[in-house]
Structures are given as structure tokens and as C-alpha cells.
Design an enzyme around this catalytic site. Structure first.
Site, PDB file in Angstrom:
ATOM      1  N   GLU A  49       0.803  -1.289   0.094  1.00  0.00           N
ATOM      2  CA  GLU A  49      -0.330  -0.261  -0.186  1.00  0.00           C
ATOM      3  C   GLU A  49       1.352   1.276   0.261  1.00  0.00           C
ATOM      4  OE1 GLU A  49      -3.394   0.096   3.075  1.00  0.00           O
ATOM      5  OE2 GLU A  49      -3.800  -1.190   2.556  1.00  0.00           O
ATOM      6  N   ASP A  60      -6.103   9.393   9.352  1.00  0.00           N
ATOM      7  CA  ASP A  60      -4.850   8.601   9.585  1.00  0.00           C
ATOM      8  C   ASP A  60      -4.621   9.996  10.488  1.00  0.00           C
ATOM      9  OD1 ASP A  60      -4.376   7.802   7.170  1.00  0.00           O
ATOM     10  OD2 ASP A  60      -3.836   9.375   6.307  1.00  0.00           O
ATOM     11  N   TYR A 175     -11.077  -4.679   3.965  1.00  0.00           N
ATOM     12  CA  TYR A 175     -10.172  -3.785   4.151  1.00  0.00           C
ATOM     13  C   TYR A 175     -10.746  -4.030   5.741  1.00  0.00           C
ATOM     14  CZ  TYR A 175      -5.533  -1.162   5.762  1.00  0.00           C
ATOM     15  OH  TYR A 175      -4.885  -0.589   6.786  1.00  0.00           O
TER      16      TYR A 175
END
Length: 263
Positions: A49, A60, A175
Site C-alpha cells: 500500500e 490518519d 480492508y
């Protein structure tokens, strides 16, 4: 069949789980990031990734936010991130590469041009965390028509009513975000993750890979044991941010990969 599909077919035949690593494109600079990227397959990484730095990375945590800021300060752009993929492909035509980031840089480039450039560079899949399924016509469907996997995130708050929408146009793998919150915020617990992975797998034939909160070989093994593989990002990016030399980072990655592969 994409490189991602081929990789999971091979891993299943070998009876192994996947190890996926995340690094930020251009962190701490273009040359160092490319050196690290080129070393990942030899350290046991099955899928890479590659983060595209962005000024407002809302999903994030502080570690990856800082990595993005370092990369941007060093002059990294979407084009230079694609250049990393092109350079990587000169020596590796098999390891899948997934670009992970936000829609704004893609939108600014233009979806059609971006997809053309990504495919020609050697990108295999996209994770765009700020485009929900309701916006699939914007990028997801065009990306899949161009031959790229579009990988969706499921989370602990993705209930049975929401899950079909998340899975509808997803390809490559799902994911699963093991914790609520931002990257690097807490440790993943296999006892919590296992039932959620089983719930998702009951609704799709796609592999389910688990990320967030994995930072040791043992935690990679524990999570991979209840899923189709494990993703590690913040723990690797943290070492880059500390200025550790590339061989030391790759040795750490190799330990994580060994953990995931022994599951």
C-alpha cells in the site's frame, strides 16, 4: 485477474496468509521512499500500500499525518508517487501496488487522466477513504472498468444494513479496520476481530485483510490467524520518521511478515 487476485490465489494454494505493508510515498524523501519500496517484497511483503500524501488526511493518526507532511515538504506529489510505481515496476512486475489516499488529488488531476496514468504506471488497486459507496459512479466504477481493483474499508460500525452497500462494488479484497478511530490509535484484538471477519466473509467471497493496531510479529500472527492477512502501516512509518536506515526498517518489516505468514 489482477495482480491482487493472482497473489491471493497463490497464497491460498500455499496455505499462507497475506502480509500487506503501508508506506507513505516520498517519506522522508523520494529516493529513500523508493529504496524502501523496492526492498519490501524481499522482506516478505505480499502487497504494497503506497500512500499519496495529502494536506488534510482525516482518517490518519499523528504518525501517518507527520509522514504526509514530511513527504509534501520534500516535494512529493501525486505525479511523483506514480513515478515511484513506474520505477518499482522496472524491477518487479508481480508485487501488487495499491494507492491509498484521498479523492482531492485525483479529482484535481481528472479521473479519466488519473486512471490512465495509474494503469500505465503499474498500479493495481485504489483505496480512497473519503469516497463512500454512494459516490461509486465518481471513481469506483470507472476504476474497475479501467482494470483496477477498488478496495473498500469496513469498520466495527459497519452493521448488517450497511455492509451490502460497502461490498457491492468492492474488488480485490476487503480492508477491515480493526478499531474505531484513526490509524495508530490502539491495539487490534484478535478476539474482537475474528467474529467481525467471519461476519464479512459470510457476505462475500473476497479476502478480508485486517489493518490498524498491528505493530509486532505476534500481533500480525494473531490477526492473520482470524483473517486472510494483516496490514501494518503506522509502526513502519514511525521508524521512517525516526530516521532509521532502510535496512533496519526492512528487517523490522521482515519480522512482521514472518509473523503474518506463520498464522
Amino acid at each position: 485477474m489482477t495482480r491482487i487476485d493472482d497473489t491471493f490465489t497463490r497464497l491460498r494454494a500455499d496455505g499462507r496468509k497475506a502480509f500487506v505493508s503501508y508506506i507513505m510515498g516520498g517519506d522522508p524523501d523520494h529516493a529513500t521512499a523508493l529504496e524502501l519500496m523496492k526492498g519490501l517484497p524481499g522482506a516478505g511483503v505480499d502487497i504494497i500500500e503506497l500512500g499519496v500524501p495529502f494536506t488534510d488526511p482525516m482518517a490518519d493518526g499523528p504518525t501517518i499525518q507527520a509522514a504526509g507532511q514530511r513527504a509534501l515538504a520534500a516535494g512529493q506529489t501525486l505525479e511523483k508517487t506514480l513515478d515511484m510505481v513506474r520505477a518499482f515496476r522496472e524491477g518487479d512486475t508481480t508485487t501488487p501496488i495499491v494507492l491509498m489516499g484521498y479523492y482531492n488529488p485525483i479529482y484535481n488531476r481528472g479521473v479519466e487522466q488519473f486512471l490512465k496514468d495509474a494503469v500505465s504506471a503499474g498500479v493495481d488497486g485504489l483505496i480512497v477513504v473519503d469516497l463512500p459507496p454512494e459516490e461509486d459512479d465518481e471513481l469506483c466504477i470507472p476504476a474497475q472498468a479501467a482494470g483496477l481493483n477498488f478496495i473498500r474499508l469496513a469498520t466495527p460500525t459497519t452493521d448488517d444494513r450497511r455492509l451490502p452497500a460497502v461490498l457491492k462494488n468492492t474488488s480485490g479484497f476487503v480492508y477491515y479496520v480493526s478499531i474505531t478511530g484513526i490509524t495508530g490509535a490502539a491495539a487490534a484484538q484478535a478476539g474482537d476481530v475474528g467474529p467481525e471477519v467471519a461476519r464479512i466473509k459470510s457476505a462475500t467471497d473476497l479476502p478480508v485483510i485486517v489493518g490498524f493496531g498491528i505493530n509486532t510479529p505476534d500481533s500480525a500472527a494473531a490477526i492473520a490467524a482470524v483473517a486472510d492477512g494483516a496490514v501494518v502501516g503506522s509502526a513502519i512509518v514511525k521508524m521512517v520518521g525516526e530516521g532509521r536506515p532502510v535496512p533496519e526498517v526492512l528487517a523490522f518489516v521482515a519480522g512482521l511478515a514472518e509473523g503474518a505468514h506463520r498464522a
